[in-house]
Scaffold this active site. Structure first.
Site, PDB file in Angstrom:
ATOM      1  CE  LYS A   1      -9.678  36.367  21.620  1.00 28.97           C
ATOM      2  NZ  LYS A   1      -8.576  35.425  21.764  1.00 28.97           N
TER       3      LYS A   1
ATOM      4  CD  GLU B   1      -9.931  39.217  14.446  1.00 29.54           C
ATOM      5  OE1 GLU B   1      -9.927  38.025  14.105  1.00 29.54           O
ATOM      6  OE2 GLU B   1      -9.216  39.658  15.351  1.00 29.54           O
TER       7      GLU B   1
ATOM      8  CG  HIS C   1     -12.437  27.933  16.834  1.00 26.61           C
ATOM      9  ND1 HIS C   1     -12.036  28.298  15.581  1.00 26.61           N
ATOM     10  CD2 HIS C   1     -13.777  28.107  16.866  1.00 26.61           C
ATOM     11  CE1 HIS C   1     -13.083  28.676  14.881  1.00 26.61           C
ATOM     12  NE2 HIS C   1     -14.154  28.565  15.635  1.00 26.61           N
TER      13      HIS C   1
ATOM     14  NE  ARG D   1      -1.969  30.374  28.354  1.00 32.03           N
ATOM     15  CZ  ARG D   1      -2.028  29.583  27.311  1.00 32.03           C
ATOM     16  NH1 ARG D   1      -1.062  28.710  27.114  1.00 32.03           N
ATOM     17  NH2 ARG D   1      -3.005  29.651  26.430  1.00 32.03           N
TER      18      ARG D   1
HETATM   19  P1  ADP Z   1      -8.889  31.999  21.447  1.00 29.83           P
HETATM   20  O1  ADP Z   1      -8.239  33.004  22.327  1.00 29.83           O
HETATM   21  O2  ADP Z   1     -10.312  31.727  21.814  1.00 29.83           O
HETATM   22  O3  ADP Z   1      -8.065  30.757  21.270  1.00 29.83           O
HETATM   23  P2  ADP Z   1      -7.873  33.080  18.936  1.00 29.83           P
HETATM   24  O4  ADP Z   1      -8.018  34.484  18.538  1.00 29.83           O
HETATM   25  O5  ADP Z   1      -6.524  32.658  19.425  1.00 29.83           O
HETATM   26  O6  ADP Z   1      -8.994  32.711  20.017  1.00 29.83           O
HETATM   27  O7  ADP Z   1      -8.288  32.144  17.728  1.00 29.83           O
HETATM   28  C1  ADP Z   1      -8.405  30.754  17.856  1.00 29.83           C
HETATM   29  C2  ADP Z   1      -8.573  30.119  16.488  1.00 29.83           C
HETATM   30  O8  ADP Z   1      -9.752  30.633  15.838  1.00 29.83           O
HETATM   31  C3  ADP Z   1      -7.450  30.411  15.507  1.00 29.83           C
HETATM   32  O9  ADP Z   1      -6.384  29.518  15.661  1.00 29.83           O
HETATM   33  C4  ADP Z   1      -8.149  30.246  14.176  1.00 29.83           C
HETATM   34  O10 ADP Z   1      -8.312  28.874  13.896  1.00 29.83           O
HETATM   35  C5  ADP Z   1      -9.529  30.815  14.453  1.00 29.83           C
HETATM   36  N1  ADP Z   1      -9.607  32.256  14.099  1.00 29.83           N
HETATM   37  C6  ADP Z   1      -9.400  33.321  14.919  1.00 29.83           C
HETATM   38  N2  ADP Z   1      -9.557  34.498  14.260  1.00 29.83           N
HETATM   39  C7  ADP Z   1      -9.858  34.176  12.987  1.00 29.83           C
HETATM   40  C8  ADP Z   1     -10.149  34.948  11.806  1.00 29.83           C
HETATM   41  N3  ADP Z   1     -10.180  36.282  11.807  1.00 29.83           N
HETATM   42  N4  ADP Z   1     -10.419  34.263  10.665  1.00 29.83           N
HETATM   43  C9  ADP Z   1     -10.439  32.908  10.633  1.00 29.83           C
HETATM   44  N5  ADP Z   1     -10.191  32.138  11.705  1.00 29.83           N
HETATM   45  C10 ADP Z   1      -9.905  32.746  12.875  1.00 29.83           C
END
Ligand code: ADP
Length: 499
Positions: A118, A202, A237, A294
């Site tokens: 990331k 974040e 999540h 993907r």
């Molecule tokens: P992963 O790769 O583990 O799936 P992501 O970055 O795609 O992680 O985030 C997964 C989920 O976590 C998002 O869909 C959202 O629901 C929550 N999320 C991620 N970053 C944030 C953020 N900065 N603030 C609030 N929720 C977040």
């Protein structure tokens, strides 16, 4: 350009079948691999050829790069499609495939590598003016400094694993007093899940919605987007319900997000199908989260509203063909909703409930698509993800797609295991979902097991109709076929649906 004649699908279950169907339509021979636990699986039966690659644990079968490449050589395979999960985002695998002189149906190992972290992804897109959530630009090495930054950003903040995926290694910190404890947890979770304990911070976006953009890029630098999917209904999540288009985007924001997604793809020289994930706040400001390099689980909703077969495009791109779809020709037509049907018990904290599918009858009809990998009588192996199927409905409007989904859920007959279907019905009927006013907190805010209301009693006439359809579909019902099973398991079936 290299024509693909024989494709190995390095995956199992519904996605293996889904890829094989398109390959077959394109006149491509298919090769399945399987573990000993999947000997009787549908993807094995569907493929032109199938090879057992090892015992049930995926590390000894589906994840064995050497064995998979060896199978390709033995069977004269010229390309590998990795599906999702397993080796799909493994840069070493993509590069081993390339080195073996085979075609990897997906992006370059370099793109996978950059977007697999990331933090590296954020760094790669830095020049493109992509909106990003405020946070630390690199992994945290000094906790005290991290606390100062967190105070500047403002609590709540989110600690995230750089190598993260599947919502693991992610911790919300409400205030500084919780910081150290949540930090320890995030690092140890990241270390055990990904073998990499690097985490970053974040700003926690409150009431966030998860909206992602599907992109397609060819090997000649053309990149287009196929609009958005909204995946805000999540538990832990993890997505459980997805739809396209999103109920809240305006055409202007859709266009801006689409442009941003294409830029993200361009930043890593992307080709193939990919998904750029964004988080959207209540003012519809959007921020880049990550890119998945993907095919996604939820890709069918995009296929339904655009009419584009994403797997077909992936294969053309892998063959080196230029994209023939032009951005300006793409249009959203109708609305599609997908629910993930897991062998999990929604009444018991979504604990996996693997077992045998004693009754398994799919819903049918106009606008209903079921992507699955099971038949009645099959057991769901304990070794893999407990997803039974993806149920997708399509209608002219969002309301119509939701109504179709409720009808399809009611017709979906599964007994022998608990499933998430009653939970999905709860979502479809909920006012917040119906009105489009929901966020990723939907499940924790509204769902408790006592909300799993009984599905309306299906009448005998309706049951007979479903049964007749089932019998027509399966011309040779087994001797202990569905009639007896439904008749004797009827009460159990209802009990399952009520829980
Ligand atoms: P992963 O790769 O583990 O799936 P992501 O970055 O795609 O992680 O985030 C997964 C989920 O976590 C998002 O869909 C959202 O629901 C929550 N999320 C991620 N970053 C944030 C953020 N900065 N603030 C609030 N929720 C977040």
């Amino acid at each position: 350009m290299a024509k693909i004649n024989k494709l190995l699908i390095a995956n199992r279950g519904e996605i293996a079948l889904r890829i094989m169907r398109t390959a077959r339509e394109m006149g491509i021979q298919t090769v399945a691999i399987y573990s000993e636990a999947d000997r009787n699986a549908l993807h094995v039966r569907y493929a032109d050829e199938a090879v057992c690659v090892g015992p049930p644990p995926s590390t000894e079968s589906y994840l064995r790069t050497d064995e998979i490449i060896d199978v390709c050589k033995r069977l004269n395979v010229d390309a590998i499609h990795p599906g999702y999960g397993f080796l799909s985002e493994n840069a070493n695998f993509a590069s081993a495939v390339r080195q073996a002189g085979l075609i990897f149906v997906g992006p370059s190992p370099e793109s996978i590598e950059v977007m697999g972290s990331k933090l590296a992804a954020k760094a790669a897109v830095a020049h493109y003016n992509i909106p990003m959530v405020p946070g630390t630009p690199s992994a945290i090495t000094d906790r005290e400094e991290a606390k100062v930054i967190s105070a500047q950003i403002g609590y709540p903040i989110l600690i995230k694993a750089s190598a993260g995926g599947g919502g693991k290694g992610m911790r919300v910190v409400e205030n500084e007093a919780e910081f150290d404890e949540q930090m320890d947890r995030a690092v140890s979770e990241a270390q055990s899940a990904f073998g990499d304990g690097s985490v970053f911070i974040e700003k926690y976006v409150t009431s966030p919605r998860h909206v992602e953009i599907q992109v397609l890029g060819d090997q000649h630098g053309n990149i287009i987007h196929l609009f958005e999917r909204e995946c805000s209904v999540q538990r832990r999540h993890q997505k459980v319900v997805e739809e396209a288009p999103s109920a809240i985007l305006t055409p202007e924001i859709r266009e801006a997000m689409g442009r941003a997604a294409v830029d993200v793809a361009r930043a890593c020289g992307y080709y193939g199908a990919g998904t750029v994930e964004f988080i959207v706040n209540d003012k519809l400001d959007f921020y880049f989260l990550e890119m998945n390099t993907r095919l996604q689980v939820e890709h069918p909703v995009t296929e339904q509203i655009t009419g584009v077969d994403l797997v077909k495009q992936m294969i053309y791109i892998a063959e080196g063909k230029p994209l023939t779809i032009k951005q300006e020709e793409l249009q959203i037509k109708g609305h599609a909703v997908e629910v993930r049907v897991y062998a999990e018990d929604p009444a018991n904290n979504f604990l996996p409930d693997v077992g045998t599918l004693e009754t398994y009858i799919r819903p049918q009809g106009n606008g209903v698509r079921v992507d699955d990998g099971f038949e009645q009588g099959m057991a769901i192996p304990i070794y893999y993800d407990p997803m039974i199927a993806k149920l997708i409905t399509y209608g002219d409007t969002r309301e119509e797609a939701i109504q179709k989904m409720i009808r399809a859920i009611d017709e979906y007959q599964i007994s022998g295991v608990q499933t998430t279907l009653p939970f999905c019905r709860f979502v479809m009927e909920h006012d917040a979902f119906r009105s489009g006013q929901f966020d990723t907190g939907f499940v924790s805010k509204y769902f408790t097991p006592d909300k799993l209301t009984p599905v309306p009693n299906i009448t005998e006439a309706e049951l007979a109709a479903v049964l007749a359809a089932y019998l027509m579909e399966n011309q040779k019902p087994k001797t202990n076929g569905p009639t007896t099973q439904i008749a004797t398991k009827g009460s159990k079936w209802k009990a399952n649906r009520l829980s």
